[in-house]
Design a protein around this motif. Structure first.
Motif, PDB file in Angstrom:
ATOM      1  N   ILE A 171       9.222   8.882   0.868  1.00 26.55           N
ATOM      2  CA  ILE A 171       9.907   9.573  -0.221  1.00 26.55           C
ATOM      3  C   ILE A 171       9.327  10.974  -0.309  1.00 26.55           C
ATOM      4  O   ILE A 171       8.103  11.152  -0.302  1.00 26.55           O
ATOM      5  CB  ILE A 171       9.706   8.845  -1.566  1.00 26.55           C
ATOM      6  CG1 ILE A 171      10.348   7.459  -1.542  1.00 26.55           C
ATOM      7  CG2 ILE A 171      10.284   9.664  -2.725  1.00 26.55           C
ATOM      8  CD1 ILE A 171      10.078   6.637  -2.792  1.00 26.55           C
ATOM      9  N   PHE A 172      10.193  11.976  -0.393  1.00 27.41           N
ATOM     10  CA  PHE A 172       9.742  13.354  -0.547  1.00 27.41           C
ATOM     11  C   PHE A 172       9.733  13.754  -2.012  1.00 27.41           C
ATOM     12  O   PHE A 172      10.639  13.406  -2.786  1.00 27.41           O
ATOM     13  CB  PHE A 172      10.666  14.319   0.199  1.00 27.41           C
ATOM     14  CG  PHE A 172      10.230  14.619   1.602  1.00 27.41           C
ATOM     15  CD1 PHE A 172       8.900  14.845   1.909  1.00 27.41           C
ATOM     16  CD2 PHE A 172      11.168  14.710   2.617  1.00 27.41           C
ATOM     17  CE1 PHE A 172       8.508  15.133   3.209  1.00 27.41           C
ATOM     18  CE2 PHE A 172      10.788  15.005   3.910  1.00 27.41           C
ATOM     19  CZ  PHE A 172       9.457  15.218   4.208  1.00 27.41           C
ATOM     20  N   LEU A 173       8.712  14.505  -2.401  1.00 23.56           N
ATOM     21  CA  LEU A 173       8.692  15.198  -3.676  1.00 23.56           C
ATOM     22  C   LEU A 173       9.031  16.653  -3.397  1.00 23.56           C
ATOM     23  O   LEU A 173       8.414  17.284  -2.536  1.00 23.56           O
ATOM     24  CB  LEU A 173       7.309  15.110  -4.325  1.00 23.56           C
ATOM     25  CG  LEU A 173       6.775  13.702  -4.597  1.00 23.56           C
ATOM     26  CD1 LEU A 173       5.396  13.785  -5.239  1.00 23.56           C
ATOM     27  CD2 LEU A 173       7.723  12.917  -5.499  1.00 23.56           C
ATOM     28  N   THR A 174      10.037  17.189  -4.078  1.00 25.61           N
ATOM     29  CA  THR A 174      10.502  18.534  -3.788  1.00 25.61           C
ATOM     30  C   THR A 174      10.667  19.333  -5.064  1.00 25.61           C
ATOM     31  O   THR A 174      10.771  18.769  -6.155  1.00 25.61           O
ATOM     32  CB  THR A 174      11.842  18.491  -3.021  1.00 25.61           C
ATOM     33  OG1 THR A 174      12.260  19.809  -2.702  1.00 25.61           O
ATOM     34  CG2 THR A 174      12.927  17.824  -3.857  1.00 25.61           C
ATOM     35  N   SER A 175      10.684  20.647  -4.932  1.00 22.99           N
ATOM     36  CA  SER A 175      10.828  21.519  -6.093  1.00 22.99           C
ATOM     37  C   SER A 175      12.199  21.341  -6.725  1.00 22.99           C
ATOM     38  O   SER A 175      13.191  21.067  -6.040  1.00 22.99           O
ATOM     39  CB  SER A 175      10.646  22.979  -5.685  1.00 22.99           C
ATOM     40  OG  SER A 175       9.380  23.173  -5.097  1.00 22.99           O
ATOM     41  N   SER A 228       0.841  -1.195   0.000  1.00 23.76           N
ATOM     42  CA  SER A 228       0.000   0.000   0.000  1.00 23.76           C
ATOM     43  C   SER A 228       0.880   1.251   0.000  1.00 23.76           C
ATOM     44  O   SER A 228       1.848   1.346   0.753  1.00 23.76           O
ATOM     45  CB  SER A 228      -0.928   0.014   1.212  1.00 23.76           C
ATOM     46  OG  SER A 228      -0.173   0.035   2.412  1.00 23.76           O
ATOM     47  N   ILE A 229       0.533   2.193  -0.865  1.00 25.04           N
ATOM     48  CA  ILE A 229       1.278   3.441  -1.004  1.00 25.04           C
ATOM     49  C   ILE A 229       0.342   4.607  -0.701  1.00 25.04           C
ATOM     50  O   ILE A 229      -0.760   4.676  -1.262  1.00 25.04           O
ATOM     51  CB  ILE A 229       1.840   3.611  -2.432  1.00 25.04           C
ATOM     52  CG1 ILE A 229       2.603   2.359  -2.874  1.00 25.04           C
ATOM     53  CG2 ILE A 229       2.714   4.861  -2.514  1.00 25.04           C
ATOM     54  CD1 ILE A 229       3.826   2.053  -2.055  1.00 25.04           C
ATOM     55  N   ALA A 230       0.777   5.512   0.161  1.00 26.93           N
ATOM     56  CA  ALA A 230       0.019   6.735   0.430  1.00 26.93           C
ATOM     57  C   ALA A 230       0.642   7.890  -0.352  1.00 26.93           C
ATOM     58  O   ALA A 230       1.850   8.113  -0.269  1.00 26.93           O
ATOM     59  CB  ALA A 230       0.027   7.057   1.920  1.00 26.93           C
ATOM     60  N   LEU A 231      -0.172   8.596  -1.123  1.00 28.05           N
ATOM     61  CA  LEU A 231       0.269   9.782  -1.854  1.00 28.05           C
ATOM     62  C   LEU A 231      -0.345  11.012  -1.200  1.00 28.05           C
ATOM     63  O   LEU A 231      -1.573  11.085  -1.052  1.00 28.05           O
ATOM     64  CB  LEU A 231      -0.177   9.723  -3.318  1.00 28.05           C
ATOM     65  CG  LEU A 231       0.293   8.541  -4.177  1.00 28.05           C
ATOM     66  CD1 LEU A 231      -0.309   8.662  -5.573  1.00 28.05           C
ATOM     67  CD2 LEU A 231       1.806   8.514  -4.248  1.00 28.05           C
ATOM     68  N   ALA A 282       5.089   5.973   2.121  1.00 28.45           N
ATOM     69  CA  ALA A 282       4.398   7.235   1.853  1.00 28.45           C
ATOM     70  C   ALA A 282       5.220   8.090   0.899  1.00 28.45           C
ATOM     71  O   ALA A 282       6.442   8.173   1.026  1.00 28.45           O
ATOM     72  CB  ALA A 282       4.142   8.001   3.149  1.00 28.45           C
ATOM     73  N   VAL A 283       4.532   8.714  -0.048  1.00 28.82           N
ATOM     74  CA  VAL A 283       5.147   9.688  -0.950  1.00 28.82           C
ATOM     75  C   VAL A 283       4.545  11.038  -0.592  1.00 28.82           C
ATOM     76  O   VAL A 283       3.332  11.245  -0.730  1.00 28.82           O
ATOM     77  CB  VAL A 283       4.875   9.341  -2.431  1.00 28.82           C
ATOM     78  CG1 VAL A 283       5.510  10.397  -3.342  1.00 28.82           C
ATOM     79  CG2 VAL A 283       5.404   7.956  -2.760  1.00 28.82           C
ATOM     80  N   LEU A 284       5.397  11.963  -0.112  1.00 26.38           N
ATOM     81  CA  LEU A 284       4.915  13.216   0.449  1.00 26.38           C
ATOM     82  C   LEU A 284       5.459  14.414  -0.323  1.00 26.38           C
ATOM     83  O   LEU A 284       6.682  14.537  -0.514  1.00 26.38           O
ATOM     84  CB  LEU A 284       5.353  13.352   1.911  1.00 26.38           C
ATOM     85  CG  LEU A 284       5.138  12.146   2.832  1.00 26.38           C
ATOM     86  CD1 LEU A 284       5.743  12.415   4.200  1.00 26.38           C
ATOM     87  CD2 LEU A 284       3.652  11.816   2.950  1.00 26.38           C
ATOM     88  N   ASP A 285       4.556  15.300  -0.756  1.00 27.08           N
ATOM     89  CA  ASP A 285       4.990  16.571  -1.305  1.00 27.08           C
ATOM     90  C   ASP A 285       5.465  17.450  -0.151  1.00 27.08           C
ATOM     91  O   ASP A 285       4.876  17.445   0.934  1.00 27.08           O
ATOM     92  CB  ASP A 285       3.832  17.237  -2.041  1.00 27.08           C
ATOM     93  CG  ASP A 285       4.244  18.528  -2.727  1.00 27.08           C
ATOM     94  OD1 ASP A 285       5.421  18.636  -3.147  1.00 27.08           O
ATOM     95  OD2 ASP A 285       3.406  19.433  -2.847  1.00 27.08           O
TER      96      ASP A 285
END
Length: 236
Positions: A78-82, A4-7, A50-53
């Protein structure tokens, strides 16, 4: 059972496109549009990853991860970053993210990073008797004790909580104390499947490892830097 992946992202276009891509790969996907909505849901029902902005209204990804770490220390993130925002990357890794990806990003790259982290977590969590498992011997180096089968680390008898990536980097160093590991070698240990990361990522993980050990022992100096070469573990 499917992982399971949380976005968590306030950009609905990203949520839609990434969730479709992950579901096509066999993952179970849960989506949240901001950190406050996600916090209680993830604590009550933790995902496998979790994939977190990072930049979101109300509660940003870094604050969300900080609060999640208080309740679920081992949940991979995992972080999503600018793009080119080095400050976001450094702060994200300092807070305990296992990886980060800069926007705009390839969905193929994100899926590869997710699979690599889940594979590492699966391998570190296997114990004797499980399918595909091999006996995981404890590593004892001076005051350090590592138990790969239980993903447990202590220093002088005091527990130190590490992420999957931190554990693997420390394990690679502690397996051969006194021998230098280059950044490339540590990258190969922590990031398989030809997933590219840069030197800064490894350096950030090393800084965080030192910080965690110094929280239980202010004199901790076992992870040494050889400038221009790499890192090594000293039994002190």
């Amino acid at each position: 059972m499917a992982a399971s992946i949380a976005l968590v992202d306030d950009d609905r276009n990203i949520l839609t496109s990434v969730s479709i891509a992950l579901q096509a790969e066999g993952f179970v996907v849960r989506i949240y549009t901001d950190g406050e909505l996600a916090l209680k849901a993830l604590i009550d029902n933790p995902p496998d990853l979790a994939v977190l902005d990072i930049k979101m209204p109300r509660m940003d990804g870094m604050e969300l991860l900080r609060r999640l770490r208080e309740k679920i220390p081992m949940m991979p993130a995992i972080f999503l970053t600018s793009k080119d925002d080095e400050l976001d990357e450094a702060l994200g890794l300092a807070l305990g993210a296992d990886d980060y990806i800069t926007k705009p990003f390839s969905q193929r790259l994100l899926i590869a990073r997710i699979r690599a982290i889940l594979r590492r977590l699966d391998m570190s969590g296997r114990t004797d008797g499980e399918e595909g498992a091999t006996p995981a011997e404890k590593i004892v180096r001076g005051r350090l004790e590592m138990d790969p089968a239980r993903h447990r680390v202590t220093w002088g008898g005091r527990e130190v909580t590490l992420t999957v990536t931190e554990f693997l980097i420390l394990e690679a160093l502690a397996q051969r104390p006194g021998f230098v590991k280059s950044r490339d070698q540590l990258m190969d240990t922590a990031y398989q499947d030809d997933v590219y990361v840069d030197d800064r990522t490894i350096d950030s993980h090393i800084k965080r490892l030192r910080r965690k050990f110094r929280a239980v022992d202010s004199d901790f100096k076992a992870i040494e830097t050889l400038y221009g070469v790499g890192y090594r573990f000293s039994e002190e």
